[in-house]
Design an enzyme around this catalytic site. Structure first.
Site, PDB file in Angstrom:
ATOM      1  N   GLN A  66       0.826  -1.206   0.000  1.00 15.90           N
ATOM      2  CA  GLN A  66       0.000   0.000   0.000  1.00 15.90           C
ATOM      3  C   GLN A  66       0.862   1.259   0.000  1.00 15.90           C
ATOM      4  O   GLN A  66       0.571   2.214  -0.716  1.00 15.90           O
ATOM      5  CB  GLN A  66      -0.936   0.009   1.213  1.00 15.90           C
ATOM      6  CG  GLN A  66      -2.062  -0.991   1.103  1.00 15.90           C
ATOM      7  CD  GLN A  66      -3.060  -0.835   2.234  1.00 15.90           C
ATOM      8  OE1 GLN A  66      -3.120   0.193   2.913  1.00 15.90           O
ATOM      9  NE2 GLN A  66      -3.867  -1.858   2.433  1.00 15.90           N
ATOM     10  N   ASP A 121      -8.464  -1.268  17.036  1.00 12.05           N
ATOM     11  CA  ASP A 121      -7.694  -0.232  16.346  1.00 12.05           C
ATOM     12  C   ASP A 121      -7.611   0.981  17.255  1.00 12.05           C
ATOM     13  O   ASP A 121      -8.625   1.606  17.562  1.00 12.05           O
ATOM     14  CB  ASP A 121      -8.368   0.120  15.019  1.00 12.05           C
ATOM     15  CG  ASP A 121      -7.500   0.950  14.101  1.00 12.05           C
ATOM     16  OD1 ASP A 121      -6.561   1.610  14.582  1.00 12.05           O
ATOM     17  OD2 ASP A 121      -7.779   0.952  12.887  1.00 12.05           O
ATOM     18  N   ARG A 123      -5.754   3.729  16.595  1.00 15.51           N
ATOM     19  CA  ARG A 123      -5.244   4.903  15.872  1.00 15.51           C
ATOM     20  C   ARG A 123      -6.185   6.094  15.992  1.00 15.51           C
ATOM     21  O   ARG A 123      -7.393   5.940  16.164  1.00 15.51           O
ATOM     22  CB  ARG A 123      -5.042   4.564  14.395  1.00 15.51           C
ATOM     23  CG  ARG A 123      -3.935   3.572  14.173  1.00 15.51           C
ATOM     24  CD  ARG A 123      -3.794   3.187  12.740  1.00 15.51           C
ATOM     25  NE  ARG A 123      -4.945   2.416  12.301  1.00 15.51           N
ATOM     26  CZ  ARG A 123      -5.075   1.899  11.093  1.00 15.51           C
ATOM     27  NH1 ARG A 123      -4.130   2.087  10.180  1.00 15.51           N
ATOM     28  NH2 ARG A 123      -6.134   1.193  10.776  1.00 15.51           N
TER      29      ARG A 123
END
Length: 187
Positions: A66, A121, A123
């Site tokens: 990515q 997650d 983040r």
């Protein structure tokens, strides 16, 4: 936010010739890789650090693929890659490796994070808004499969979400399925 900002430097790379600028937020230093003449509504990739994938080439994820795709696209379209220092979905390298060990014993990526006391997650994306405002950017085309990124970037108009689909392999197929089925990634 108390942010220290570096000077601009040239970064010739195998993906193209870029400008770079660092943003220090507490003990995290984020990097912005961009073309000198940004597109009016640039393609933006918000990429979270993945030492094992980005630098070492781990096949357990698709992070390096990515990142490399995003850098090539930034070169072609006068875009930006924002490299956030949020290793292991922001649980840190030590905990990420501990999560890998749990995955080796049969847990999936979410179960491993939960076993270690973290959410699926951890983040955050406030820094993205800060960085884009610094560059006087208020509209973007966001290169992501993660709906949480789309929903978490505030005060910036996302005029288009561009998918970033990479080939799976035998080592990351289950991981990608968990991202799709359990985390809602648009794969």
């Amino acid at each position: 936010m108390n942010i220290d900002i570096s000077e601009v430097a040239n970064l010739p790379s195998r993906f193209g010739d870029f400008k770079v600028k660092a943003f220090k937020e507490g003990n995290k230093e984020h990097l912005v890789i961009y073309k000198d003449a940004l597109d009016e509504i640039p393609i933006v990739r918000v990429h979270s650090e993945c030492l094992t994938g980005d630098a070492i080439g781990s096949l357990k994820c698709d992070c390096r693929d990515q990142l490399e795709y995003a850098l090539k696209l930034a070169e072609e379209t006068n875009g930006i890659v924002i490299y956030l220092r949020q290793e292991g979905r922001n649980i840190g390298l030590l905990n990420k490796i501990n999560a890998y060990a749990l995955q080796d014993k049969g847990l999936n990526t979410i179960e491993a994070n939960h076993q270690l006391g973290f959410g699926a997650d951890e983040r955050t994306y406030e820094m993205v808004t800060y960085i884009l405002h610094h560059f006087n950017i208020h509209k973007i085309k966001l290169l992501t499969n993660n709906p949480d990124k789309v929903n978490s970037i505030s005060d910036i108009e996302i005029v288009e979400r561009i998918p970033i689909i990479m080939q799976s392999n035998i080592h990351n197929k289950d991981y990608l399925n968990v991202k799709k089925d359990d985390m809602g990634h648009l794969l």
